[in-house]
Design a protein around this motif. Structure first.
Motif, PDB file in Angstrom:
ATOM      1  N   ASP A 175      -5.483   0.285  -2.305  1.00 17.13           N
ATOM      2  CA  ASP A 175      -6.655   0.477  -2.628  1.00 17.13           C
ATOM      3  C   ASP A 175      -5.811   0.353  -4.532  1.00 17.13           C
ATOM      4  O   ASP A 175      -6.314   0.162  -5.717  1.00 17.13           O
ATOM      5  N   LEU A 176      -5.068   1.883  -4.377  1.00 16.87           N
ATOM      6  CA  LEU A 176      -4.396   2.538  -5.389  1.00 16.87           C
ATOM      7  C   LEU A 176      -2.985   1.345  -5.509  1.00 16.87           C
ATOM      8  O   LEU A 176      -3.100   1.393  -6.957  1.00 16.87           O
ATOM      9  N   ALA A 177      -2.900   0.717  -5.031  1.00 12.28           N
ATOM     10  CA  ALA A 177      -1.620  -0.167  -5.215  1.00 12.28           C
ATOM     11  C   ALA A 177      -1.832  -1.179  -5.773  1.00 12.28           C
ATOM     12  O   ALA A 177      -1.914  -1.576  -6.957  1.00 12.28           O
ATOM     13  N   GLY A 226       0.680  -1.307  -0.377  1.00 18.47           N
ATOM     14  CA  GLY A 226      -0.210   0.191   0.166  1.00 18.47           C
ATOM     15  C   GLY A 226       1.307   1.623  -0.099  1.00 18.47           C
ATOM     16  O   GLY A 226       0.386   2.433   0.310  1.00 18.47           O
ATOM     17  N   ASN A 227       2.364   1.059  -0.734  1.00 19.08           N
ATOM     18  CA  ASN A 227       2.410   2.035  -0.373  1.00 19.08           C
ATOM     19  C   ASN A 227       3.017   3.032  -1.431  1.00 19.08           C
ATOM     20  O   ASN A 227       3.823   2.956  -2.760  1.00 19.08           O
ATOM     21  N   LEU A 228       1.906   3.620  -2.259  1.00 20.67           N
ATOM     22  CA  LEU A 228       2.096   4.157  -3.763  1.00 20.67           C
ATOM     23  C   LEU A 228       3.347   5.028  -3.798  1.00 20.67           C
ATOM     24  O   LEU A 228       3.111   4.566  -5.478  1.00 20.67           O
ATOM     25  N   PRO A 229       3.733   6.301  -2.712  1.00 16.81           N
ATOM     26  CA  PRO A 229       5.315   6.911  -4.215  1.00 16.81           C
ATOM     27  C   PRO A 229       5.752   5.971  -4.952  1.00 16.81           C
ATOM     28  O   PRO A 229       6.313   5.880  -5.377  1.00 16.81           O
ATOM     29  N   ALA A 230       6.231   4.803  -3.841  1.00 15.70           N
ATOM     30  CA  ALA A 230       7.256   3.852  -3.916  1.00 15.70           C
ATOM     31  C   ALA A 230       7.252   3.139  -4.752  1.00 15.70           C
ATOM     32  O   ALA A 230       8.286   2.445  -6.355  1.00 15.70           O
TER      33      ALA A 230
END
Length: 243
Positions: A46-48, A12-16
């Motif tokens: 969710d975005l990941a 769940g880490n979107l920037p990474a």
């Protein structure tokens, strides 16, 4: 020769994840395999999941992908479940156990933690017998053959070792690395479907990303277990270790 990017443990880490996908694209690599743990820990599961579904040709399930969609009363898991929604959790439940194919005359098996379970944790400092067992097949494998190349995620520590003429590697973690505070992934290069032994290359990539942005996103989401998550991504130190 074809190149495959192998990513794992986004959590769940979107920037990474965005930084890693940009880096993969800058190298002209279009084939991306994901070794699981798309979700949990971070604020953007969710975005990941949406990005992985869009960019990855093959995805296997990790331990978080397996247990998070199950019925629970644990508040942290309920928070992540609400964020994901039922359709994404159904996708996680559908993920296969392993990716298996032939490359440059070798049989390659990719999985999350071990060929036997998504919960069996094998570290680079474990004894020889435990590590060499990762080449074995199990009743969860696509074919009952010993792998010439075994790749996995789960432990958030990238490494490679040759054992008994076979290659063992861990791709590290995109979103929760525990060896340094940069996202990690691996690049495997070889000849798909080739039965003769030809050149086979493995490269590790370390990608800096905006950790401050990742921290802000976690804070703004008012997510559970915020403090241990921030500690892990800012220090590369596992939350279970004592100071």
């Amino acid at each position: 020769m074809s190149k495959f990017a192998i990513i794992s443990d986004i959590h769940g880490n979107l920037p990474a994840l965005e930084a890693v996908l940009d880096d993969i694209g800058s190298r002209g690599i279009t084939e991306i395999y994901c070794l699981g743990d798309l979700v949990g820990k971070g604020p953007s599961s969710d975005l990941a999941v949406d990005l992985i579904r869009r960019h990855c040709r093959h995805v296997v399930r990790g331990n978080w992908d397996e247990f998070l969609p199950q019925p629970t009363e644990f508040p942290t898991l309920l928070w992540h479940q609400k964020l994901l929604g039922e359709e994404r959790m159904a996708y996680l439940r559908s993920l296969p156990f392993s990716i298996e194919f032939r490359l440059s005359g070798r049989y390659v098996r990719l999985f999350h933690a071990s060929p036997r379970s998504v919960y069996e944790r094998v570290q680079p400092w474990d004894d020889y017998e435990r590590k060499v067992s990762l080449f074995e097949s199990s009743d969860l494998s696509a074919e009952p053959v010993k792998a010439d190349v075994a790749g996995y995620g789960d432990i958030h520590n990238a490494y490679m070792q040759h054992m008994e003429g076979r290659m063992l590697f861990n791709a590290g973690s995109v979103g929760n690395p525990l060896d340094m505070t940069q996202a990690s992934y691996a690049i495997l290069e070889g000849d798909p479907g080739e039965t003769r032994k030809t050149r086979l290359d493995l490269t590790f990539a370390r990608v800096p990303y905006d950790i401050e942005r990742a921290v802000r996103q976690a804070q703004e989401a008012n997510m559970p277990d915020l403090e241990p998550y921030v500690r892990e991504i800012t220090t590369g130190r596992y939350r279970g270790l004592k100071d």
